[in-house]
Design a protein around this motif. Structure first.
Motif, PDB file in Angstrom:
ATOM      1  N   GLY A 149       0.817  -1.218   0.007  1.00 47.35           N
ATOM      2  CA  GLY A 149       0.086  -0.018  -0.078  1.00 47.35           C
ATOM      3  C   GLY A 149       0.734   1.306  -0.179  1.00 47.35           C
ATOM      4  O   GLY A 149       1.954   1.086   0.493  1.00 47.35           O
ATOM      5  N   PRO A 150       0.379   2.335  -0.556  1.00 51.64           N
ATOM      6  CA  PRO A 150       1.009   3.663  -0.591  1.00 51.64           C
ATOM      7  C   PRO A 150       1.602   4.248   0.644  1.00 51.64           C
ATOM      8  O   PRO A 150       2.778   4.695   0.579  1.00 51.64           O
ATOM      9  CB  PRO A 150      -0.012   4.480  -1.296  1.00 51.64           C
ATOM     10  CG  PRO A 150      -0.872   3.581  -2.037  1.00 51.64           C
ATOM     11  CD  PRO A 150      -1.063   2.585  -1.302  1.00 51.64           C
ATOM     12  N   ASP A 151       0.945   4.028   1.825  1.00 50.79           N
ATOM     13  CA  ASP A 151       1.169   4.776   2.909  1.00 50.79           C
ATOM     14  C   ASP A 151       2.354   4.117   3.439  1.00 50.79           C
ATOM     15  O   ASP A 151       3.217   4.718   4.035  1.00 50.79           O
ATOM     16  CB  ASP A 151      -0.032   4.739   4.049  1.00 50.79           C
ATOM     17  CG  ASP A 151      -1.118   5.665   3.620  1.00 50.79           C
ATOM     18  OD1 ASP A 151      -0.917   6.250   2.902  1.00 50.79           O
ATOM     19  OD2 ASP A 151      -2.108   5.233   3.959  1.00 50.79           O
ATOM     20  N   ASP A 152       2.346   2.644   3.452  1.00 45.89           N
ATOM     21  CA  ASP A 152       3.527   1.875   3.880  1.00 45.89           C
ATOM     22  C   ASP A 152       4.693   1.987   3.241  1.00 45.89           C
ATOM     23  O   ASP A 152       5.724   2.390   3.785  1.00 45.89           O
ATOM     24  CB  ASP A 152       3.056   0.234   4.002  1.00 45.89           C
ATOM     25  CG  ASP A 152       4.049  -0.541   4.950  1.00 45.89           C
ATOM     26  OD1 ASP A 152       4.703  -0.139   5.471  1.00 45.89           O
ATOM     27  OD2 ASP A 152       3.936  -1.685   4.713  1.00 45.89           O
ATOM     28  N   ILE A 153       4.527   2.225   1.973  1.00 46.04           N
ATOM     29  CA  ILE A 153       5.720   2.149   0.906  1.00 46.04           C
ATOM     30  C   ILE A 153       6.393   3.611   1.295  1.00 46.04           C
ATOM     31  O   ILE A 153       7.607   3.794   1.292  1.00 46.04           O
ATOM     32  CB  ILE A 153       5.241   1.973  -0.365  1.00 46.04           C
ATOM     33  CG1 ILE A 153       4.840   0.569  -0.574  1.00 46.04           C
ATOM     34  CG2 ILE A 153       6.535   2.450  -1.481  1.00 46.04           C
ATOM     35  CD1 ILE A 153       4.124   0.347  -2.100  1.00 46.04           C
ATOM     36  N   ILE A 154       5.576   4.696   1.034  1.00 48.77           N
ATOM     37  CA  ILE A 154       6.035   6.061   1.283  1.00 48.77           C
ATOM     38  C   ILE A 154       6.579   6.401   2.571  1.00 48.77           C
ATOM     39  O   ILE A 154       7.786   7.029   2.711  1.00 48.77           O
ATOM     40  CB  ILE A 154       4.934   6.890   1.128  1.00 48.77           C
ATOM     41  CG1 ILE A 154       4.720   6.985  -0.545  1.00 48.77           C
ATOM     42  CG2 ILE A 154       5.203   8.481   1.440  1.00 48.77           C
ATOM     43  CD1 ILE A 154       3.220   7.722  -0.820  1.00 48.77           C
ATOM     44  N   ALA A 155       6.153   5.636   3.573  1.00 53.18           N
ATOM     45  CA  ALA A 155       6.679   5.931   5.043  1.00 53.18           C
ATOM     46  C   ALA A 155       7.967   5.447   5.070  1.00 53.18           C
ATOM     47  O   ALA A 155       9.046   6.037   5.702  1.00 53.18           O
ATOM     48  CB  ALA A 155       5.614   5.396   6.192  1.00 53.18           C
ATOM     49  N   VAL A 156       8.243   4.125   4.733  1.00 53.02           N
ATOM     50  CA  VAL A 156       9.578   3.480   4.987  1.00 53.02           C
ATOM     51  C   VAL A 156      10.555   4.310   3.880  1.00 53.02           C
ATOM     52  O   VAL A 156      11.684   4.348   4.386  1.00 53.02           O
ATOM     53  CB  VAL A 156       9.358   2.080   4.611  1.00 53.02           C
ATOM     54  CG1 VAL A 156      10.750   1.261   4.608  1.00 53.02           C
ATOM     55  CG2 VAL A 156       8.436   1.151   5.628  1.00 53.02           C
ATOM     56  N   SER A 157       9.983   4.521   2.594  1.00 52.95           N
ATOM     57  CA  SER A 157      10.970   5.232   1.776  1.00 52.95           C
ATOM     58  C   SER A 157      11.413   6.437   2.112  1.00 52.95           C
ATOM     59  O   SER A 157      12.652   6.857   2.007  1.00 52.95           O
ATOM     60  CB  SER A 157      10.233   5.244   0.410  1.00 52.95           C
ATOM     61  OG  SER A 157       9.687   3.902  -0.074  1.00 52.95           O
TER      62      SER A 157
END
Length: 294
Positions: free
Chosen positions: A217-225
């Motif tokens: 999901g976008p939120d998980d990907i963006i937060a970690v990235s």
């Protein structure tokens, strides 16, 4: 002796492509081809009517044994395991893996989830147009069983593989745009590049820091990235390359490769699957980039 050596060398690129598709690793494919050569060098060549088919069968059996051993090792691999990319740039001459360049990283990743015999049957049929009779002889199964193996593999691949038909330019632009938005702390913009069901997978092995689980999901990907970018505290230089026949970005930290990023897009042109290779054992610089480094 020269004739059968020449016969093997003529088939080497095909054997490299076959073993790479089976194993997803350059060195492992090279080892499998070398083992195939050892079998070929002691074979009764006078009794072999079709050298190409004989070598393909031998290489497939070697690769199956290697894959079974590899799957045992991968059970203890640190974090997700991703296939090794075949990276080239405009100056890279063709090598023995040229025939494997069109094997998508996303497809390789999906094929790694297939049972070993199913993967072999799928590769032989789809990549090399082998007859079901040849597949049956290679795997020691009936033709009917091999048809079922290929059919099941088709269904699994179709259900799990992201859309691979988007134009190369579009894919490159989406990868660059997403990474630039993250680097510029524009997280809202970054989200527009990602599909609602996007998945991001990073492979660092035990050699580099990477997410130990797939990001969903976008939120998980963006937060970690974003967290990784902030923690790095340095500017990475994106360098366009080609990985497995498609655009990718090699992120350079000075003269050191930090990561290779590739992606697949959905029908709307959003990133639905992102691949980040950080394991240095799987990141070979193309010759052109090596020569350009100070």
């Amino acid at each position: 002796m020269t004739a059968w050596v020449d016969q093997f060398e003529a088939q080497r690129p095909m054997l490299m492509a076959l073993c790479y598709r089976m194993l997803g690793e350059r060195a492992a494919a090279e080892d499998a081809v070398q083992d195939t050569w050892l079998k070929w060098s002691t074979a009764d060549h006078a009794r072999i009517q079709t050298p190409a088919a004989w070598l393909r069968t031998a290489a497939t059996r070697v690769a199956i044994d290697s894959l079974r051993r590899a799957k045992t090792r991968r059970e203890t691999y640190v974090g997700p395991w991703l296939p090794e990319p075949l990276i080239v740039d405009d100056t890279t001459a063709e090598d023995d893996f040229a025939h494997a360049q069109d094997c998508e990283l996303a497809l390789l990743w999906i094929m790694d989830t297939l049972p070993t015999s199913e993967r072999a049957a799928f590769v032989l049929r789809e990549a090399f147009d082998a007859s079901y009779d040849e597949i049956a002889q290679t795997l020691g199964k009936s033709e009917a069983a091999c048809r079922q193996l290929v059919s099941r593999a088709h269904r699994r691949v179709a259900q799990a593989t992201p859309d691979l038909s988007q134009p190369a330019g579009k894919r490159a632009a989406q990868i660059s745009g997403f990474l630039a938005a993250i680097a510029n702390n524009d997280l809202d913009a970054a989200k527009t590049y990602l599909a609602p069901d996007a998945v991001s997978i990073s492979d660092g092995g035990a050699k580099a820091r990477a997410a130990r689980r797939p990001l969903v999901g976008p939120d998980d990907i963006i937060a970690v990235s974003h967290a990784v970018t902030q923690k790095l505290g340095t500017t990475l230089t994106p360098t366009p390359v080609t990985a497995n026949g498609h655009p990718a970005l090699m992120l350079m930290e000075g003269t050191r490769v930090h990561a290779l990023v590739s992606a697949a897009l959905n029908a709307a042109g959003q990133i639905c699957w992102m691949y980040t290779m950080r394991n240095p054992d799987k990141l070979a610089l193309p010759r052109g980039l090596q020569a350009a480094l100070p």
